[in-house]
Design a protein around this motif. Structure first.
Motif, short mmCIF file in Angstrom:
data_model
loop_
_atom_site.label_atom_id
_atom_site.label_comp_id
_atom_site.label_asym_id
_atom_site.label_seq_id
_atom_site.Cartn_x
_atom_site.Cartn_y
_atom_site.Cartn_z
N LYS A 207 -18.76 -40.86 60.87
CA LYS A 207 -19.12 -40.27 59.57
C LYS A 207 -18.48 -41.05 58.42
O LYS A 207 -19.12 -41.27 57.38
CB LYS A 207 -18.65 -38.81 59.52
N LEU A 208 -17.24 -41.47 58.59
CA LEU A 208 -16.57 -42.24 57.55
C LEU A 208 -17.27 -43.57 57.31
O LEU A 208 -17.41 -44.02 56.16
CB LEU A 208 -15.11 -42.47 57.93
N VAL A 209 -17.72 -44.21 58.38
CA VAL A 209 -18.47 -45.48 58.24
C VAL A 209 -19.75 -45.25 57.45
O VAL A 209 -20.08 -46.02 56.52
CB VAL A 209 -18.76 -46.08 59.63
N ASP A 210 -20.50 -44.21 57.79
CA ASP A 210 -21.77 -43.96 57.12
C ASP A 210 -21.57 -43.61 55.64
O ASP A 210 -22.32 -44.09 54.77
CB ASP A 210 -22.52 -42.83 57.83
N HIS A 211 -20.59 -42.78 55.36
CA HIS A 211 -20.36 -42.39 53.96
C HIS A 211 -19.83 -43.57 53.14
O HIS A 211 -20.13 -43.67 51.94
CB HIS A 211 -19.38 -41.21 53.90
N TYR A 212 -19.08 -44.43 53.76
CA TYR A 212 -18.61 -45.63 53.03
C TYR A 212 -19.77 -46.57 52.76
O TYR A 212 -19.89 -47.09 51.63
CB TYR A 212 -17.52 -46.33 53.84
N LEU A 213 -20.61 -46.82 53.75
CA LEU A 213 -21.76 -47.71 53.56
C LEU A 213 -22.76 -47.14 52.57
O LEU A 213 -23.53 -47.90 51.96
CB LEU A 213 -22.44 -47.98 54.90
N ALA A 214 -22.78 -45.82 52.41
CA ALA A 214 -23.69 -45.21 51.44
C ALA A 214 -23.21 -45.42 50.01
O ALA A 214 -24.00 -45.25 49.06
CB ALA A 214 -23.84 -43.72 51.72
N LYS A 215 -21.94 -45.83 49.83
CA LYS A 215 -21.40 -45.99 48.48
C LYS A 215 -20.92 -47.41 48.17
O LYS A 215 -20.70 -47.74 47.00
CB LYS A 215 -20.22 -45.03 48.28
N ALA A 216 -20.74 -48.22 49.18
CA ALA A 216 -20.21 -49.57 48.96
C ALA A 216 -20.96 -50.57 49.82
O ALA A 216 -21.54 -50.22 50.86
CB ALA A 216 -18.70 -49.63 49.27
#
Length: 409
Positions: A207-216
């Motif tokens: 989840k952290l990977v997906d949320h990071y890639l969604a913003k950066a």
């Protein structure tokens, strides 16, 4: 190919006081005290209580004991007579009393009020058990299970899902694609197994990977650094003894420096504004399986289906609670253990019709031929420790459609 360490994996009162002695005298319960100077209580008539004769006598005796002046017997008798005359006058002024026979007959003639049937019905309604099973009632004495707050906690986590809704982000990544993400998640599954981390840690890291890639924006040469740092953060959040930084540098085959990993950790936390308590499907799945009273094998089958979705990009925007409910329902159908019950509907908040579409997609995922580069999940759940649930065949599509049309799905 992403390297992984060759670390050997190990699978998974009250104190009852002595009751005081109580004797029943008429309608009075009198507690005797062994230290009383007069000893046990004696029976006495009610009319003697109306006068102060005994009190006066007791006062005279006390005054005698204390060495006071002696009172003659004539004075005592005169005072008693005066008190008796006063009582007689009071009784006369009260008027004549009705004979006891009339009083008894009046009591017998008084009609008894029958109990209202509506009150009985209300009592029956109160006693009627709820339509769902109270699964937390049996764990109230265990403070570690937080049975009193369990439903409130999961309702709160379900409300938080609205804050972490993901949408498609891969078109914003110029140097990444869906296959690269799937390979990274497959490698993260191997890391979780080698380090013997909790499954919640794996789900949170993805989840952290997906949320990071969604913003950066992330380049392909730092994608593995992103994955390992996400596992480090999730392990710090969920594990009792998380692996150290050097362990994550080792599993990356020393492709990154210590400063790079620490810098990526700060970058991820700042990008996500340090709000990393993301609801994950695995927590909901364990809760729902307990509400369904499913055995460990059925729960493991549902976990296998749910873990397969981690590698699939098209499942990232599904809410964690709905995904967990659909995986459990599909596992129950595959094991022929019934369908959606009122208890599951109460604790999940989903009706069975809300899960039909997602169930179809999950069943098709089990039918799909696995990618040669993505074997970690299927190989993991093909082991005897996990009841070899990866070898269970999926439901036939026509049979699933027939069951979905039934009202008892």
């Amino acid at each position: 190919m992403l390297p992984v360490s060759k670390t050997k994996s190990l699978q998974p009162e009250t104190f009852e006081k002595e009751p005081s002695k109580i004797e029943k005298d008429g309608d009075l319960h009198i507690k005797r005290s062994p230290s009383s100077p007069q000893g046990g209580p004696k029976k006495r008539s009610a009319f003697e209580d109306l006068t102060n004769a005994k009190q006066n006598q007791a006062q005279v005796q006390v005054s005698k004991r204390k060495g006071g002046k002696s009172v003659s017997k004539k004075t005592q008798k005169s005072s008693v007579r005066q008190e008796a005359l006063k009582n007689d006058e009071n009784l006369k002024s009260a008027g004549p009393k009705a004979p006891r026979e009339h009083l008894d007959s009046a009591k017998e003639k008084k009609p008894k009020t029958p109990e209202a049937p509506e009150e009985k019905a209300d009592v029956d309604k109160l006693v009627e058990p709820p339509p769902y099973d109270d699964v937390d009632k049996e764990n109230l004495r265990d403070p570690f299970l937080n049975a009193i707050y369990a439903k409130d906690i999961f309702d709160y986590m379900k409300d938080r899902e609205e804050k972490f809704v993901l949408k498609g982000y891969m078109e914003k990544q110029p140097d990444l694609n869906i296959e690269m993400r799937a390979i990274l998640v497959d490698w993260m599954v191997e890391v979780q197994e080698n380090f013997e981390l909790n499954h919640e840690t794996l789900y949170l890291a993805v989840k952290l990977v997906d949320h990071y890639l969604a913003k950066a924006v992330c380049m392909r040469e730092t994608l593995q650094l992103l994955g390992s740092t996400a596992i480090l953060i999730a392990a710090k959040f969920d594990e009792r003894c998380p692996p150290c930084v050097d362990d994550f540098l080792y599993i990356c085959d020393d492709a990154y420096q210590r400063e790079e990993l620490l810098s990526m950790e700060v970058n991820i936390l700042r990008t996500l504004q340090f709000d990393i308590n993301v609801p994950v499907a695995y927590r909901f799945l364990r809760r729902y399986a307990k509400c369904a009273r499913a055995n460990l094998e059925t729960l493991t089958l549902a976990r296998y289906i749910c873990e397969l979705t981690l590698q699939e990009y098209e499942f990232i925007w599904e809410s964690a609670s709905k995904l967990a409910a659909s995986c459990l329902l599909l596992a129950l159908k595959m094991k022929d253990l019934g369908g959606w019950t009122p208890t599951l509907q109460y604790y999940t908040g989903y009706q069975v019709t809300d899960l039909h579409s997602l169930m179809r997609r999950l069943n098709l995922l089990l039918y799909s031929k696995p990618d040669e580069r993505l074997k970690a999940v299927r190989y993991k759940y093909a082991h005897k420790v996990f009841f070899e649930v990866a070898k269970i065949p999926p439901l036939d599509v026509l049979k699933l459609e027939e069951q979905l049309k039934l009202n008892t799905v």
